[in-house]
Design a protein around this motif. Structure first.
Motif, PDB file in Angstrom:
ATOM      1  N   LEU A 428       3.676   2.175  -8.850  1.00  0.00           N
ATOM      2  CA  LEU A 428       5.098   1.989  -8.536  1.00  0.00           C
ATOM      3  C   LEU A 428       5.283   1.233  -7.221  1.00  0.00           C
ATOM      4  N   MET A 429       4.477   1.575  -6.215  1.00  0.00           N
ATOM      5  CA  MET A 429       4.659   0.942  -4.901  1.00  0.00           C
ATOM      6  C   MET A 429       4.154  -0.499  -4.878  1.00  0.00           C
ATOM      7  N   THR A 430       3.049  -0.782  -5.560  1.00  0.00           N
ATOM      8  CA  THR A 430       2.547  -2.161  -5.564  1.00  0.00           C
ATOM      9  C   THR A 430       3.336  -3.048  -6.523  1.00  0.00           C
ATOM     10  N   ASN A 431       4.107  -2.441  -7.438  1.00  0.00           N
ATOM     11  CA  ASN A 431       5.024  -3.216  -8.283  1.00  0.00           C
ATOM     12  C   ASN A 431       6.283  -3.633  -7.511  1.00  0.00           C
ATOM     13  N   SER A 432       6.549  -2.937  -6.407  1.00  0.00           N
ATOM     14  CA  SER A 432       7.825  -3.078  -5.704  1.00  0.00           C
ATOM     15  C   SER A 432       7.866  -4.281  -4.762  1.00  0.00           C
ATOM     16  N   LYS A 433       8.887  -5.099  -4.925  1.00  0.00           N
ATOM     17  CA  LYS A 433       9.115  -6.233  -4.025  1.00  0.00           C
ATOM     18  C   LYS A 433       9.442  -5.737  -2.620  1.00  0.00           C
ATOM     19  N   GLU A 434      10.182  -4.626  -2.528  1.00  0.00           N
ATOM     20  CA  GLU A 434      10.558  -4.084  -1.221  1.00  0.00           C
ATOM     21  C   GLU A 434       9.339  -3.622  -0.433  1.00  0.00           C
ATOM     22  N   GLU A 435       8.364  -3.050  -1.129  1.00  0.00           N
ATOM     23  CA  GLU A 435       7.166  -2.552  -0.453  1.00  0.00           C
ATOM     24  C   GLU A 435       6.195  -3.686  -0.114  1.00  0.00           C
ATOM     25  N   MET A 436       6.015  -4.601  -1.046  1.00  0.00           N
ATOM     26  CA  MET A 436       4.920  -5.573  -0.948  1.00  0.00           C
ATOM     27  C   MET A 436       5.383  -6.991  -0.624  1.00  0.00           C
ATOM     28  N   GLY A 437       6.668  -7.262  -0.778  1.00  0.00           N
ATOM     29  CA  GLY A 437       7.139  -8.629  -0.596  1.00  0.00           C
ATOM     30  C   GLY A 437       6.936  -9.451  -1.853  1.00  0.00           C
ATOM     31  N   ASP A 438       7.576 -10.604  -1.915  1.00  0.00           N
ATOM     32  CA  ASP A 438       7.488 -11.467  -3.105  1.00  0.00           C
ATOM     33  C   ASP A 438       6.056 -11.898  -3.400  1.00  0.00           C
ATOM     34  N   ARG A 439       5.317 -12.227  -2.360  1.00  0.00           N
ATOM     35  CA  ARG A 439       3.985 -12.805  -2.562  1.00  0.00           C
ATOM     36  C   ARG A 439       2.966 -11.776  -3.038  1.00  0.00           C
ATOM     37  N   PHE A 440       3.077 -10.531  -2.551  1.00  0.00           N
ATOM     38  CA  PHE A 440       2.006  -9.565  -2.791  1.00  0.00           C
ATOM     39  C   PHE A 440       2.341  -8.491  -3.818  1.00  0.00           C
ATOM     40  N   LYS A 441       3.563  -8.495  -4.360  1.00  0.00           N
ATOM     41  CA  LYS A 441       3.863  -7.525  -5.420  1.00  0.00           C
ATOM     42  C   LYS A 441       3.017  -7.877  -6.649  1.00  0.00           C
ATOM     43  N   ASN A 442       2.813  -6.917  -7.515  1.00  0.00           N
ATOM     44  CA  ASN A 442       1.972  -7.129  -8.691  1.00  0.00           C
ATOM     45  C   ASN A 442       2.563  -8.190  -9.611  1.00  0.00           C
ATOM     46  N   SER A 443       1.689  -9.033 -10.136  1.00  0.00           N
ATOM     47  CA  SER A 443       2.117 -10.027 -11.124  1.00  0.00           C
ATOM     48  C   SER A 443       2.440  -9.324 -12.435  1.00  0.00           C
ATOM     49  N   PHE A 444       3.026 -10.069 -13.384  1.00  0.00           N
ATOM     50  CA  PHE A 444       3.378  -9.481 -14.675  1.00  0.00           C
ATOM     51  C   PHE A 444       2.148  -8.900 -15.370  1.00  0.00           C
ATOM     52  N   LEU A 445       1.028  -9.637 -15.356  1.00  0.00           N
ATOM     53  CA  LEU A 445      -0.180  -9.158 -16.040  1.00  0.00           C
ATOM     54  C   LEU A 445      -0.724  -7.895 -15.394  1.00  0.00           C
ATOM     55  N   VAL A 446      -0.729  -7.850 -14.058  1.00  0.00           N
ATOM     56  CA  VAL A 446      -1.217  -6.662 -13.354  1.00  0.00           C
ATOM     57  C   VAL A 446      -0.313  -5.467 -13.665  1.00  0.00           C
ATOM     58  N   LYS A 447       1.019  -5.715 -13.681  1.00  0.00           N
ATOM     59  CA  LYS A 447       1.960  -4.645 -14.047  1.00  0.00           C
ATOM     60  C   LYS A 447       1.672  -4.128 -15.455  1.00  0.00           C
ATOM     61  N   PHE A 448       1.501  -5.061 -16.398  1.00  0.00           N
ATOM     62  CA  PHE A 448       1.289  -4.679 -17.799  1.00  0.00           C
ATOM     63  C   PHE A 448       0.019  -3.846 -17.954  1.00  0.00           C
ATOM     64  N   PHE A 449      -1.093  -4.389 -17.468  1.00  0.00           N
ATOM     65  CA  PHE A 449      -2.355  -3.661 -17.614  1.00  0.00           C
ATOM     66  C   PHE A 449      -2.375  -2.403 -16.743  1.00  0.00           C
ATOM     67  N   GLY A 450      -1.639  -2.436 -15.633  1.00  0.00           N
ATOM     68  CA  GLY A 450      -1.523  -1.251 -14.793  1.00  0.00           C
ATOM     69  C   GLY A 450      -0.864  -0.107 -15.533  1.00  0.00           C
ATOM     70  N   TRP A 451       0.283  -0.396 -16.189  1.00  0.00           N
ATOM     71  CA  TRP A 451       0.981   0.647 -16.943  1.00  0.00           C
ATOM     72  C   TRP A 451       0.148   1.142 -18.122  1.00  0.00           C
TER      73      TRP A 451
END
Length: 520
Positions: A428-451
């Motif tokens: 949840l935190m690494t998916n978040s733009k607020e926590e990680m910023g635009d550059r370091f938030k998880n990409s779509f693929l990382v989000k998908f495989f993460g979930w």
């Protein structure tokens, strides 16, 4: 000003709310402008500390037993577990580097004090469960190598706190080097033994592809079906404490957080380091399963405990070919196995202590010296091992071995409880733009495989819980005991899901509060 005023006394246990692992945070200089390999070398080390958790004594019997029972069928489970581990550890390291908080600090900053204490206790239980496996592994290795009685060997494991005291004085980079050296010892031992066994490499490659049989509930061999074997491997491989550890030790490199490119470079090379070291862990776990298939005749190992495996490696009647038999007569195979077991236990000592400090400081803001932290957790972990040894002291050696093996396997149940509470907040935190910023938030693929990974691992851990609890009643539980185990499991599952809901709610509410403060 009163010059006679004495300095404030520092208590052994005191409040702490500073940087993660403050003594080593940002202490390793990384030169800029160097080539890829030189830069990678300077970033290498934290990944090795994490990889240790993926090849600790808790993994050994599950992988070897899986090979003995189902040949190469479960190779694909080791591969999938390793890929999921790479994904989760990438997110953990990125969280630490970008936010400058470890996972425990990040969760605590977004949740209530009450939930922080609950999660701390849960994670402490998981670390102690891992420590039980380390105590058993190290004590048995001392017994096998030096014939030290088990009770004394268990007490000797407490004194590894002296090793930790020494390591804290020599610098973090040297600690990383020692851990890598011990990993190389383990890798060498199993490469040597598997090379002598001349395995079916085509069968190994075929085993890397999952089939419906991989997660089947039949056939049952040696009291275990493929699904149980797969759950055992997954449970022993992906461990919650590694996520906390990686989010902390990834911060040991000095980073200019005002320079986004420097942060990105640190994330990139930390990922390389982690993936390379976890690839070594994958190889070690694969070699353990291959040992179960190729070193021993199928079904020949009746005692899957460390004692049984040690004896089997010097018993020419259970070995699979003439080369192994010739080498086994010298006793070298069994001695090397015990040396690797001791190396694995010592490696886990270092990483377990660091992780304990991370979660204690992060969740409840309490700090104590590493040697004291180690002493307390090890003494607590020693108690169930001593009880197990004492209760079976008058029984046959096989019964004693089975009791220790059962204790080690049962202790891993706590890992199933704790794992969702580290994975879900991390995602949840690494998916978040607020926590990680635009550059370091998880990409779509990382989000998908993460979930997919989080949901699948949580489901499989909870699915295997009834059988895991049934094992507390012994090797052959009655129908009534099995029914009771299922009732207990269902209650525990409801509690876990309720606690997960509480965690998600607190994280969501905490995130909204932080965002509103940032926008003011």
């Amino acid at each position: 000003m009163d010059n006679n005023k004495s300095p404030k006394k520092q208590h052994l246990i005191h409040y702490a709310n500073g940087r993660s692992l403050e003594e080593i945070n940002g202490t390793v200089e990384v030169p800029k402008g160097k080539g890829f390999w030189k830069t990678l070398f300077m970033y290498s080390g934290p990944g090795a500390l994490v990889a240790v958790g993926y090849m600790d004594p808790g993994n050994w019997s599950t992988s070897i037993s899986g090979g003995q029972s189902f040949q190469y069928l479960l190779m694909s489970v080791i591969l999938m577990s390793s890929l999921i581990a790479m994904l989760l550890q990438y997110m953990a390291a990125k969280l630490g580097i970008v936010t400058q908080m470890d996972l425990a600090q990040a969760i605590r900053a977004r949740t209530s004090k009450a939930l922080g204490i609950v999660l701390w206790i849960l994670t402490e239980l998981a670390i102690m469960a891992t420590d039980i496996a380390e105590v058993i592994g190290a004590a048995i290795a001392l017994y096998l190598l030096f014939h030290i009685p088990l009770v004394y060997a268990v007490f000797i494991t407490v004194f590894d706190v002296l090793l930790l005291l020494l390591l804290t004085k020599i610098g973090f980079r040297k600690i990383e080097a020692i851990v890598v050296a011990l990993i190389m010892v383990i890798l060498f031992v199993f490469v040597y033994q598997v090379a002598l066994s001349q395995p079916d490499w085509l069968g190994v490659l075929k085993g890397l592809v999952p089939t419906p049989k991989t997660f089947s509930s039949s056939p049952e061999i040696g009291g275990m079906n493929p699904l149980q074997g797969a759950l055992g491997i997954i449970g022993a491989t992906v461990m919650p404490h590694n996520l906390y550890l990686h989010s902390a030790v990834s911060q040991t490199r000095k980073v200019d957080h005002d320079d986004e490119e420097d942060v990105a470079r640190t994330v990139r090379f930390s990922t390389w380091d982690s993936n390379i070291q976890l690839s070594f862990a994958f190889v070690v776990n694969s070699l353990l399963l291959i040992m179960g298939v190729a070193v021993f005749k199928t079904g020949a190992v009746k005692d899957p405990s460390f004692f049984g495996l040690f004896q089997a490696l010097s018993d020419t009647s259970v070995l699979s070919n003439g080369i192994l038999i010739a080498v086994a007569k010298s006793g070298i195979l069994s001695v090397l196995f015990a040396v690797a077991l001791l190396a694995s236990g010592q490696n886990s000592t270092i990483t377990g202590t660091l992780t304990g400090q991370v979660i204690m400081e992060g969740f409840i803001h309490m700090k104590m010296p590493l040697w004291l932290r180690r002493l307390v957790t090890r003494l607590i972990s020693v108690i169930p091992v001593l009880i197990s040894v004492a209760m079976t002291s008058g029984q046959s050696p096989i019964k004693q071995h089975e009791a220790l093996n059962t204790l080690m396997n049962n202790s891993q149940v706590f890992l199933a409880f704790a794992l969702p509470f580290s994975m879900l907040p991390l995602l949840l935190m690494t998916n978040s733009k607020e926590e990680m910023g635009d550059r370091f938030k998880n990409s779509f693929l990382v989000k998908f495989f993460g979930w997919v990974s989080v949901v699948a691992l949580t489901f499989l851990n909870l699915k295997g819980l009834p059988d895991s609890i049934a094992e507390f009643f012994g090797a052959n539980p009655s129908a009534g005991e099995i029914q009771m185990a299922h009732y207990i499991a269902y209650v525990v599952i409801v509690l876990i899901l309720a606690l997960l809901a509480w965690t998600i709610y607190d994280l969501y509410r905490g995130n909204k509060k932080v965002n509103s403060l940032d926008n003011k």
